[in-house]
Write a protein that holds these residues in place. Structure first.
Motif, mmCIF file in Angstrom:
data_model
loop_
_atom_site.group_PDB
_atom_site.id
_atom_site.type_symbol
_atom_site.label_atom_id
_atom_site.label_comp_id
_atom_site.label_asym_id
_atom_site.label_seq_id
_atom_site.Cartn_x
_atom_site.Cartn_y
_atom_site.Cartn_z
ATOM 1 N N GLY A 168 -26.044 49.997 -58.094
ATOM 2 C CA GLY A 168 -27.270 50.124 -58.866
ATOM 3 C C GLY A 168 -28.221 48.952 -58.731
ATOM 4 O O GLY A 168 -29.306 48.960 -59.305
ATOM 5 N N CYS A 169 -27.858 47.945 -57.977
ATOM 6 C CA CYS A 169 -28.711 46.770 -57.821
ATOM 7 C C CYS A 169 -29.938 47.115 -56.984
ATOM 8 O O CYS A 169 -29.837 47.729 -55.929
ATOM 9 N N TRP A 170 -31.099 46.705 -57.429
ATOM 10 C CA TRP A 170 -32.348 46.982 -56.715
ATOM 11 C C TRP A 170 -32.532 46.070 -55.512
ATOM 12 O O TRP A 170 -33.141 46.450 -54.527
ATOM 13 N N ARG A 171 -32.067 44.835 -55.620
ATOM 14 C CA ARG A 171 -32.335 43.810 -54.610
ATOM 15 C C ARG A 171 -31.332 43.849 -53.471
ATOM 16 O O ARG A 171 -30.185 44.237 -53.645
ATOM 17 N N LEU A 172 -31.768 43.378 -52.306
ATOM 18 C CA LEU A 172 -30.875 43.297 -51.152
ATOM 19 C C LEU A 172 -30.216 41.934 -51.092
ATOM 20 O O LEU A 172 -30.818 40.922 -51.452
ATOM 21 N N SER A 173 -28.987 41.911 -50.632
ATOM 22 C CA SER A 173 -28.271 40.659 -50.422
ATOM 23 C C SER A 173 -28.544 40.177 -48.999
ATOM 24 O O SER A 173 -28.964 40.966 -48.137
ATOM 25 N N PRO A 174 -28.294 38.906 -48.713
ATOM 26 C CA PRO A 174 -28.459 38.424 -47.339
ATOM 27 C C PRO A 174 -27.609 39.203 -46.335
ATOM 28 O O PRO A 174 -28.086 39.518 -45.240
ATOM 29 N N LEU A 175 -26.375 39.550 -46.679
ATOM 30 C CA LEU A 175 -25.542 40.326 -45.758
ATOM 31 C C LEU A 175 -26.198 41.660 -45.419
ATOM 32 O O LEU A 175 -26.265 42.060 -44.254
ATOM 33 N N GLU A 176 -26.696 42.350 -46.422
ATOM 34 C CA GLU A 176 -27.332 43.652 -46.199
ATOM 35 C C GLU A 176 -28.570 43.520 -45.325
ATOM 36 O O GLU A 176 -28.749 44.280 -44.363
ATOM 37 N N ALA A 177 -29.428 42.553 -45.630
ATOM 38 C CA ALA A 177 -30.664 42.372 -44.859
ATOM 39 C C ALA A 177 -30.370 41.960 -43.422
ATOM 40 O O ALA A 177 -30.966 42.501 -42.479
ATOM 41 N N HIS A 178 -29.449 41.028 -43.233
ATOM 42 C CA HIS A 178 -29.127 40.573 -41.884
ATOM 43 C C HIS A 178 -28.436 41.673 -41.080
ATOM 44 O O HIS A 178 -28.637 41.775 -39.871
ATOM 45 N N ALA A 179 -27.626 42.498 -41.731
ATOM 46 C CA ALA A 179 -26.995 43.626 -41.033
ATOM 47 C C ALA A 179 -28.065 44.609 -40.573
ATOM 48 O O ALA A 179 -28.028 45.090 -39.428
ATOM 49 N N LEU A 180 -29.030 44.913 -41.438
ATOM 50 C CA LEU A 180 -30.118 45.822 -41.045
ATOM 51 C C LEU A 180 -30.901 45.256 -39.868
ATOM 52 O O LEU A 180 -31.201 45.975 -38.907
ATOM 53 N N HIS A 181 -31.234 43.974 -39.954
ATOM 54 C CA HIS A 181 -31.995 43.359 -38.863
ATOM 55 C C HIS A 181 -31.185 43.366 -37.561
ATOM 56 O O HIS A 181 -31.718 43.669 -36.497
ATOM 57 N N ALA A 182 -29.910 43.055 -37.654
ATOM 58 C CA ALA A 182 -29.066 43.044 -36.453
ATOM 59 C C ALA A 182 -28.974 44.447 -35.841
ATOM 60 O O ALA A 182 -29.028 44.595 -34.615
ATOM 61 N N ILE A 183 -28.863 45.477 -36.675
ATOM 62 C CA ILE A 183 -28.851 46.854 -36.158
ATOM 63 C C ILE A 183 -30.153 47.148 -35.434
ATOM 64 O O ILE A 183 -30.156 47.699 -34.330
ATOM 65 N N ALA A 184 -31.277 46.777 -36.043
ATOM 66 C CA ALA A 184 -32.582 47.007 -35.410
ATOM 67 C C ALA A 184 -32.671 46.284 -34.074
ATOM 68 O O ALA A 184 -33.186 46.843 -33.091
ATOM 69 N N CYS A 185 -32.180 45.065 -34.029
ATOM 70 C CA CYS A 185 -32.208 44.295 -32.777
ATOM 71 C C CYS A 185 -31.332 44.955 -31.717
ATOM 72 O O CYS A 185 -31.731 45.062 -30.551
#
Length: 183
Positions: free
Chosen positions: A115-132
């Motif tokens: 239910g947390c609205w905010r992203l954690s560093p792990l989540e954001a970095h995983a998304l960026h790494a997938i995009a890369c």
């Protein structure tokens, strides 16, 4: 009410405003609407700003990092979700990725973390790494994961995340890139 991105209040009763299919994160930056999200300020990004495929990845990370190893319900739920998304073959790689990047489970029940609205560093970095990885930028994916994963585990995590990135791409799921703080 919680402060949103750019100081706008977040009203949980309002529907999420998505970013369309481009994954550009159009809702996050008033000055340049198409600019990539910034990893250094990932905690200011909400799940409402993510595309469907990005939300799935964040949800899966949260579910797996928050559940206990002996939670049969969590395991079945995650398996069912990967099946329904057409990603069943990628789930083992996802599981290995999570073990490499988050070897110790969080003491937060999955229901609370989901239910947390905010992203954690792990989540954001995983998304960026997938995009890369989807864009053929292996070095940048490595650099991103090295910020949230032990150096010993980066190579393993990257190989496993690449399997997920390819599976997402096969079903039409593209993830938007973020901006590294040093860019």
């Amino acid at each position: 009410m919680d402060e949103g991105v750019l100081g706008r209040p977040i009203d949980p009763r309002q529907p999420c405003r998505g970013t369309g299919t481009s994954g550009s994160g159009a809702d996050h930056d008033e000055k340049s609407p198409g600019a990539p999200r910034c990893l250094a300020r990932c905690e200011q990004v909400t799940v409402c700003e993510l595309t469907g495929v990005e939300r799935f990845v964040v949800w899966a990370i949260r579910w797996r990092t928050s559940s206990s190893d002996a939670d049969a319900f969590a395991d079945a739920c995650l398996e069912d979700s990967f099946d329904r998304a057409g990603l069943r073959a990628a789930q083992p790689a996802f599981e290995r990725f999570v073990r490499a990047t988050c070897p110790v489970r969080r003491h937060c029940p999955a229901a609370e973390r989901l239910g947390c609205w905010r992203l954690s560093p792990l989540e954001a970095h995983a998304l960026h790494a997938i995009a890369c990885l989807q864009s053929g930028l292996l070095g940048e994916a490595w650099k991103s994961l090295a910020r949230v994963c032990s150096r010993r585990q980066v190579a393993r995590a990257l190989v496993d995340l690449n399997d997920l990135a390819e599976a997402l791409e096969r079903i039409g799921g593209r993830v938007g890139r973020w901006q590294l703080a040093s860019d």
